[in-house]
Write a protein that holds these residues in place. Structure first.
Motif, short mmCIF file in Angstrom:
data_model
loop_
_atom_site.label_atom_id
_atom_site.label_comp_id
_atom_site.label_asym_id
_atom_site.label_seq_id
_atom_site.Cartn_x
_atom_site.Cartn_y
_atom_site.Cartn_z
N GLU A 261 76.50 63.47 31.45
CA GLU A 261 77.01 62.53 30.56
C GLU A 261 77.56 61.29 31.03
OE1 GLU A 261 80.66 63.81 27.87
OE2 GLU A 261 79.04 65.13 27.64
N LYS A 262 78.40 61.44 32.17
CA LYS A 262 78.88 60.31 32.79
C LYS A 262 77.95 59.35 33.81
CE LYS A 262 83.42 61.25 32.06
NZ LYS A 262 84.44 60.77 31.69
N GLY A 263 76.59 59.99 33.91
CA GLY A 263 75.68 58.96 34.22
C GLY A 263 75.31 59.29 35.93
N TYR A 264 75.76 60.21 36.23
CA TYR A 264 75.93 60.71 37.80
C TYR A 264 74.13 61.34 38.15
CZ TYR A 264 80.71 60.15 38.58
OH TYR A 264 81.81 59.57 38.75
N PHE A 265 73.36 61.52 37.09
CA PHE A 265 71.84 62.01 37.20
C PHE A 265 71.08 60.85 37.15
CE2 PHE A 265 73.59 66.40 35.64
CZ PHE A 265 74.04 66.58 36.54
N ASN A 266 71.69 59.58 36.61
CA ASN A 266 70.58 58.53 36.17
C ASN A 266 69.84 58.15 37.43
OD1 ASN A 266 71.18 58.00 33.62
ND2 ASN A 266 72.38 56.35 33.96
N LYS B 250 57.94 63.37 31.35
CA LYS B 250 58.83 62.26 31.97
C LYS B 250 59.13 61.50 30.55
CE LYS B 250 56.95 59.70 35.58
NZ LYS B 250 57.07 60.30 36.85
N SER B 251 58.73 61.35 29.47
CA SER B 251 59.12 60.48 28.45
C SER B 251 60.24 61.59 27.68
CB SER B 251 58.50 59.94 27.61
OG SER B 251 57.06 60.19 27.76
N ASN B 252 59.67 63.09 27.50
CA ASN B 252 60.66 63.74 26.41
C ASN B 252 61.66 64.64 27.10
OD1 ASN B 252 59.11 63.46 23.78
ND2 ASN B 252 57.52 63.77 25.30
N LEU B 253 61.27 65.13 28.31
CA LEU B 253 62.49 66.08 29.09
C LEU B 253 63.22 65.25 30.08
CD1 LEU B 253 60.45 69.28 29.16
CD2 LEU B 253 62.49 68.74 27.83
N LEU B 254 62.68 64.48 30.83
CA LEU B 254 63.49 64.01 32.09
C LEU B 254 64.70 63.05 31.51
CD1 LEU B 254 63.68 63.23 34.93
CD2 LEU B 254 62.12 61.39 34.66
N ASP C 21 66.72 63.70 28.81
CA ASP C 21 67.60 64.76 28.52
C ASP C 21 68.38 65.55 29.79
OD1 ASP C 21 67.65 63.79 25.99
OD2 ASP C 21 66.19 65.52 25.26
N LEU C 22 67.45 65.63 30.76
CA LEU C 22 67.82 66.08 32.15
C LEU C 22 68.81 65.39 32.68
CD1 LEU C 22 64.61 67.86 33.65
CD2 LEU C 22 66.84 69.20 33.21
N GLU C 23 68.40 63.94 32.79
CA GLU C 23 69.22 62.98 33.28
C GLU C 23 70.55 62.83 32.67
OE1 GLU C 23 67.22 59.57 34.82
OE2 GLU C 23 66.11 60.71 36.43
N ASN C 24 70.53 63.06 31.35
CA ASN C 24 71.90 63.00 30.60
C ASN C 24 72.44 64.11 30.47
OD1 ASN C 24 71.06 63.83 28.42
ND2 ASN C 24 70.26 61.79 27.42
#
Ligand SMILES: Cc1cc2nc3c(=O)[nH]c(=O)nc-3n(C[C@H](O)[C@H](O)[C@H](O)COP(=O)(O)OP(=O)(O)OC[C@H]3O[C@@H](n4cnc5c(N)ncnc54)[C@H](O)[C@@H]3O)c2cc1C
Length: 355
Positions: A45-50, A100-104, A106-109
């Protein structure tokens, strides 16, 4: 240094987040098998996986540093974070646009959490084991059967990467949800440590995986491409535990009128090796050209595994009876370090790779 782009404020913010949101949970993660799901989601949520606004090198450095900071406080959480980052790596490197467009995103957020069932394939490629999962081709996907003895960072709504053998010459890699029809999961929590890692035995009974969930139809080439990153992100697990153990040894200097001074392993020696290993890996990350060198990373991963084991053992000796309590900090670090030694590639597999 690229890491300096991460301003002092950002590093302090991460430390504060760990201090306020993770530290209070550490004992229940270690003793009561509490899974730090909320903390992982918060990091997302805080952007650390972006990854979208950073170069590949910046992503590597940010995520490496993130695992290191988290593992100083709790390596179980560091390990679940590693699982998450491995899952993200698979989708980032895949050519499957659906994933890449549907799951990534949501993993990154942090909306979706993910894991990796690649220990057995890593051992398969290392000529140590047969593949545990088998696939059969259908018109618009594959049917998969078999079992994986341990996959972590799983739960309701979670996803994970798997590799299955199609025939003698071809393996496929898929990214699947935990509620896949035919998949049964049984929680495991009788390990020596890291029982808060949400680890399950996964049994696949003719599970249909549609083509749009295939990460790569050529898993042999794909695994070779992703394994340096997969391995690289294990190194900060050891750096974090080592740093915490050295700090703990230093805190006990004056115990029993300074008699720790007589012990054979002193913090200065460990710290010198730790600084040298840490600097050489960060230097490497800042200067590598184009592709990561597999052998070099294998060596660094093996070196940190040995240093971590030495540090936690020294911490036990310096802590004496207080460290022998099950709930003590040194005992927790000892359990964490032995997991790092047994996480694929295990110390014996790393030695085999370098032989
Ligand atoms: C807490 C924990 C979490 C883990 N999380 C993951 C993960 O997220 N993803 C992942 O891919 N791997 C995971 N592993 C596996 C890990 O990475 C190593 O592969 C394993 O700890 C050690 O492997 P080894 O080479 O010593 O083989 P061993 O553990 O000695 O295994 C040798 C053989 O026995 C089989 N085997 C081992 N245990 C069992 C069992 N209980 N039931 C049936 N067969 C078994 C193995 O599949 C293998 O074929 C986890 C292990 C642990 C302890």
């Amino acid at each position: 240094m690229i890491l300096e782009k991460e301003t002092e404020t950002n590093t302090n913010t991460l430390k504060e987040l760990i201090q306020s949101e993770l530290r209070p949970l550490v004992q229940s993660i270690d003793i009561d098998n509490h899974y730090p799901e909320a903390f992982l989601r918060l990091l997302g949520e805080k952007g650390y996986f972006n990854s979208d606004v950073f170069s590949d090198r910046e992503v590597l450095l940010r995520e490496f540093h993130l695992v290191e900071e988290v593992s100083k406080t709790c390596m179980t959480t560091g390990f679940t974070l590693w699982c998450q980052l491995a899952a993200q790596t698979y989708l980032r490197q895949s050519e499957n646009n659906y994933l890449k467009s549907n799951l990534l995103p949501d993993l990154e957020n942090g909306t979706i959490l993910g894991g990796t069932g690649l220990s057995n394939p890593m051992k398969f490629y290392g000529d140590m084991e047969k593949l545990h999962l088998q696939a059969e081709r259908r018109e618009d996907g594959y049917v998969i059967s078999g079992h994986l003895p341990s996959v972590s960072n799983l739960g309701e709504g979670h996803w994970f990467g798997i590799v299955a053998g199609l025939n003698n010459n071809q393996r496929i890699m898929a990214f699947i949800p935990c509620d896949l029809v035919g998949l049964s999961m049984k929680g495991k929590s009788d390990y020596l440590g890291i029982n808060g890692s949400a680890t399950y035995v996964c049994r696949f009974d003719h599970c249909f995986v549609p083509d749009h969930l295939i990460v790569s139809a050529d898993a042999d080439a794909f695994v070779e491409k992703v394994r340096p990153t997969f391995l690289l992100y294990q190194i900060p697990l050891g750096l974090g535990v080592t740093d915490a153990s050295i700090e703990s040894i230093k805190r006990g200097r004056s115990k029993q009128r300074g008699s720790n001074h007589y012990l054979q392993v002193q913090p200065e020696e460990l710290e010198a090796i730790y600084q040298q290993q840490r600097e050489s890996i960060y230097d490497y990350l800042e200067t590598y050209e184009d592709t990561l060198d597999w052998k070099e990373i294998v060596q660094m991963r093996l070196d940190i595994a040995h240093l971590t084991l030495r540090s936690v053992e020294a911490n036990m000796l310096h802590s004496g009876g207080a460290g022998y309590l099950y709930k003590s900090h040194p005992a927790r670090k000892l359990r964490e370090a032995y997991f790092l030694a047994n996480l694929t590639p295990t110390v014996k597999q790393l030695e085999k790779m370098l032989a």
